[in-house]
Design a protein around this motif. Sequence first.
Motif, PDB file in Angstrom:
ATOM      1  N   ILE A 149      22.479  96.259  68.454  1.00  0.00           N
ATOM      2  CA  ILE A 149      22.364  94.799  68.354  1.00  0.00           C
ATOM      3  C   ILE A 149      20.895  94.388  68.400  1.00  0.00           C
ATOM      4  CG2 ILE A 149      22.895  92.620  69.528  1.00  0.00           C
ATOM      5  CD1 ILE A 149      25.475  94.090  70.569  1.00  0.00           C
ATOM      6  N   ALA A 150      20.141  94.958  69.328  1.00  0.00           N
ATOM      7  CA  ALA A 150      18.725  94.614  69.482  1.00  0.00           C
ATOM      8  C   ALA A 150      17.928  94.963  68.232  1.00  0.00           C
ATOM      9  CB  ALA A 150      18.146  95.328  70.704  1.00  0.00           C
ATOM     10  N   ASP A 151      18.156  96.139  67.685  1.00  0.00           N
ATOM     11  CA  ASP A 151      17.419  96.561  66.486  1.00  0.00           C
ATOM     12  C   ASP A 151      17.721  95.661  65.291  1.00  0.00           C
ATOM     13  OD1 ASP A 151      16.325  98.633  67.963  1.00  0.00           O
ATOM     14  OD2 ASP A 151      17.670 100.169  67.136  1.00  0.00           O
ATOM     15  N   ALA A 152      18.979  95.310  65.110  1.00  0.00           N
ATOM     16  CA  ALA A 152      19.375  94.488  63.958  1.00  0.00           C
ATOM     17  C   ALA A 152      18.911  93.037  64.089  1.00  0.00           C
ATOM     18  CB  ALA A 152      20.888  94.534  63.778  1.00  0.00           C
ATOM     19  N   ALA A 153      18.638  92.590  65.308  1.00  0.00           N
ATOM     20  CA  ALA A 153      18.213  91.194  65.514  1.00  0.00           C
ATOM     21  C   ALA A 153      16.868  90.916  64.862  1.00  0.00           C
ATOM     22  CB  ALA A 153      18.168  90.871  67.005  1.00  0.00           C
ATOM     23  N   ALA A 154      16.076  91.934  64.640  1.00  0.00           N
ATOM     24  CA  ALA A 154      14.808  91.823  63.902  1.00  0.00           C
ATOM     25  C   ALA A 154      13.908  90.707  64.430  1.00  0.00           C
ATOM     26  CB  ALA A 154      15.091  91.635  62.413  1.00  0.00           C
ATOM     27  N   GLY A 155      13.818  90.616  65.760  1.00  0.00           N
ATOM     28  CA  GLY A 155      12.914  89.641  66.366  1.00  0.00           C
ATOM     29  C   GLY A 155      13.506  88.271  66.607  1.00  0.00           C
ATOM     30  N   LEU A 156      14.662  87.989  66.033  1.00  0.00           N
ATOM     31  CA  LEU A 156      15.330  86.709  66.305  1.00  0.00           C
ATOM     32  C   LEU A 156      15.992  86.774  67.677  1.00  0.00           C
ATOM     33  CD1 LEU A 156      17.028  85.977  62.861  1.00  0.00           C
ATOM     34  CD2 LEU A 156      15.116  84.731  63.890  1.00  0.00           C
ATOM     35  N   PRO A 157      16.194  85.619  68.319  1.00  0.00           N
ATOM     36  CA  PRO A 157      16.870  85.645  69.628  1.00  0.00           C
ATOM     37  C   PRO A 157      18.327  86.058  69.489  1.00  0.00           C
ATOM     38  CG  PRO A 157      16.513  83.389  68.901  1.00  0.00           C
ATOM     39  CD  PRO A 157      15.823  84.272  67.914  1.00  0.00           C
ATOM     40  N   ILE A 158      18.873  86.537  70.593  1.00  0.00           N
ATOM     41  CA  ILE A 158      20.288  86.896  70.681  1.00  0.00           C
ATOM     42  C   ILE A 158      20.960  85.879  71.589  1.00  0.00           C
ATOM     43  CG2 ILE A 158      21.911  88.635  71.521  1.00  0.00           C
ATOM     44  CD1 ILE A 158      19.801  90.748  70.762  1.00  0.00           C
TER      45      ILE A 158
END
Length: 193
Positions: free
Chosen positions: A28-37
């Motif tokens: 999940i963190a890797d795919a977020a590409a810098g956007l918030p979760i």
Amino acid sequence: MKRRRLADHATNTWLEASPLVRKFASTIADAAAGLPILDVACGSGRNALLLSQLGCTVICVDRDLSGLATQRLRLRRTAAMRVSERLMLQRLDLVQDPWPFGPCAVGGIVNVHFFLPALFPSFVSSLSPGGYLLFETAPGCGGNYLELPKAGDVKTALGKAFDLEFYQEGKVGPHDYDAVTVRVLARRRNRAI
């Protein structure tokens, strides 16, 4: 284990992240590409803390943020200060308040133990293509089965906009009652059908 329990020495109220979140947090963190979760119905922040330890900014959404706010203050007084700085608290009554997040505004969504199917279209809109939705219903303890989805309902609701990379249903409740627990990791397609 050290990462997940970073706050153990900072507070006695630490709760370990959901096993499903632990399993897929890096994905999940890797795919977020810098956007918030988004951590929807974040409660104590147990899942948000793990994601923030991975370097993500996490928007913690719930109608009562008092426990998480206290936890965040405690973390600020420890070596885990950077973790607490990546937690953005946003009070929101998910049942009554309008959804405040715009199109493609977040890189991931975690929704554990809070089932409100009316939120799914908002998740589709706000999640950036390629981002992950991790969804897990509450367990089927006691009378919980009365509030859980029917077999196949979540798969149908998410199937048009997401690739379901992990999907698990488990029958709960009386034999003649159609209710299931659901655990999902779904990746937002580039275009919803």
